[in-house]
Scaffold this motif. Sequence first.
Motif, short mmCIF file in Angstrom:
data_model
loop_
_atom_site.label_atom_id
_atom_site.label_comp_id
_atom_site.label_asym_id
_atom_site.label_seq_id
_atom_site.Cartn_x
_atom_site.Cartn_y
_atom_site.Cartn_z
N SER A 30 9.94 -0.94 -5.88
CA SER A 30 8.57 -0.97 -5.91
C SER A 30 8.07 -0.02 -7.10
O SER A 30 8.87 0.50 -7.60
CB SER A 30 7.16 0.36 -4.88
N ALA A 31 6.53 -0.45 -7.99
CA ALA A 31 6.54 0.34 -8.61
C ALA A 31 6.18 1.84 -8.12
O ALA A 31 5.71 1.74 -7.48
CB ALA A 31 4.89 -0.55 -9.64
N ILE A 50 6.75 -4.69 -5.12
CA ILE A 50 6.49 -5.94 -5.52
C ILE A 50 6.61 -6.92 -4.75
O ILE A 50 5.79 -7.76 -5.97
CB ILE A 50 8.36 -5.71 -6.11
N GLN A 53 2.79 -6.14 -2.26
CA GLN A 53 1.08 -5.25 -3.40
C GLN A 53 1.06 -4.44 -2.99
O GLN A 53 -0.57 -4.17 -2.84
CB GLN A 53 1.08 -6.27 -3.94
N VAL A 422 8.88 0.26 -12.44
CA VAL A 422 8.99 -0.19 -11.51
C VAL A 422 9.32 -1.00 -10.33
O VAL A 422 9.26 -1.28 -9.98
CB VAL A 422 9.34 -1.43 -13.07
N THR A 423 10.85 -0.07 -10.25
CA THR A 423 11.50 -0.54 -9.31
C THR A 423 11.94 0.93 -8.10
O THR A 423 12.19 0.71 -7.40
CB THR A 423 12.59 -0.97 -9.05
#
Length: 431
Positions: A30-31, A50, A53, A422-423
């Motif tokens: 996930s961001a 990701i 969302q 971002v992860t």
Amino acid sequence: MHGDTGSSDTTPLAGPGAGTLSSSRTALASACPTVLVGADGYPVALCTPIFGQVPTVHLLDPDDGSSLTTLQLTKGSLLGGVYAYIDHQDRLVVADGSRSLLRVGHHRDGEGRWSLTVDRSLSLASVIPEGDAVTGLAPDWDGRVWFATGGGVVGTADDTTGTVKALTLPAGERVANSISTAPEGTAVTTTHATYLLGSRDGAPKILWRKAYDRGSARKPGLLSWGSGSTPTFFGPAEGTEYVAVVDNADRAANLKVYRTADGSDVCSVPVLAAANGPGSENSPVGVGRSVFVAGTYGYPYPAVPEGAGDSVPASADFAGGLSRVDVRADGSGCSLVWDNALRSAAVPKLSTADGLLHTVVRDPLIPGTRGTSLLDPFRYVQIDPADGRVTRSAKVGVGSLYDTLQMAGTVAPDGAYLQGTVTGVLRITAR
């Protein structure tokens, strides 16, 4: 996200101190733009997976950064639910895609198991039209929560009485970043102007409006056609004498400083010239008489919000840049103190405890170039605000898994620097 209700991007806590710097990554797929720590020391991260969302809240272990439990929220717009804060009871205050104001608490049962629950909810649908969503929110000094939507609705909510009141800003003006509050009022920067709003019996009213140069189009590395700033309150006496934003003028990015009392101009100073990158999506850092601006021109965001419009040019190399501007002691104007080409890949945070700027930089794969790639190295750095020099750094990772995506970091009580990627979430410490 920005440190306090004034969005100063400062912290009273010291970051990683003397010793060998090390980092670990909590992989959440996930961001995670929002990582906050309450009075109990437990980090709470608001992340967007990701896949799917659907905004998800994570409670993190303060010792190792692992996820202890999760809670999914209602999905909204790309920027909906990004901005949040922790209240006086360590609850995450956020607006979700159902147009509701939520207070999410974390609780431990008798067997030591953690859970996240919606402890309080208030619908804002009476003032927010279908298809619109809350972009930013912040508490005020009267117990209310201020919010602003992408469509330009600004309102107040009292979730103890259920009272919601709002006004709509002029047609065509969108709010693409968060808002800031101070005892003097609430600052909102739209894609056309910066406002200070007050309230009359809880109902928002405009105290002043200052238009800025929004340029002829959205620039690469910005997420809207207009200022990328969450407005920043700062000042040497009360900490709120001034309001700062960065405009979107075509040929240069200019720091605009206004007097909070009446919106009168203090200065307009070109910034980020050393990097030749005329744009910033980041909130300025403000402390005392000083403002620090990090450039994002050309940053390769994987997506932009719906309706952001095409950028002109269509793409550009990531320029970066970091500038310091000081308001003169007599308040008569401003001076550029230093300007460099450092490529910050996150919103810098200034610690008033250790006196350093903390951020993560994105180095080019080929030294001396300005392009970006999926194999770029990322470094945590500490910067001397007196001259802009990097005094200490440590590599945190290589490649897109470590992309900090111009998101804000935060300092935990134990000195760990927590930075969304971002992860997942990076945890940077000193041993």
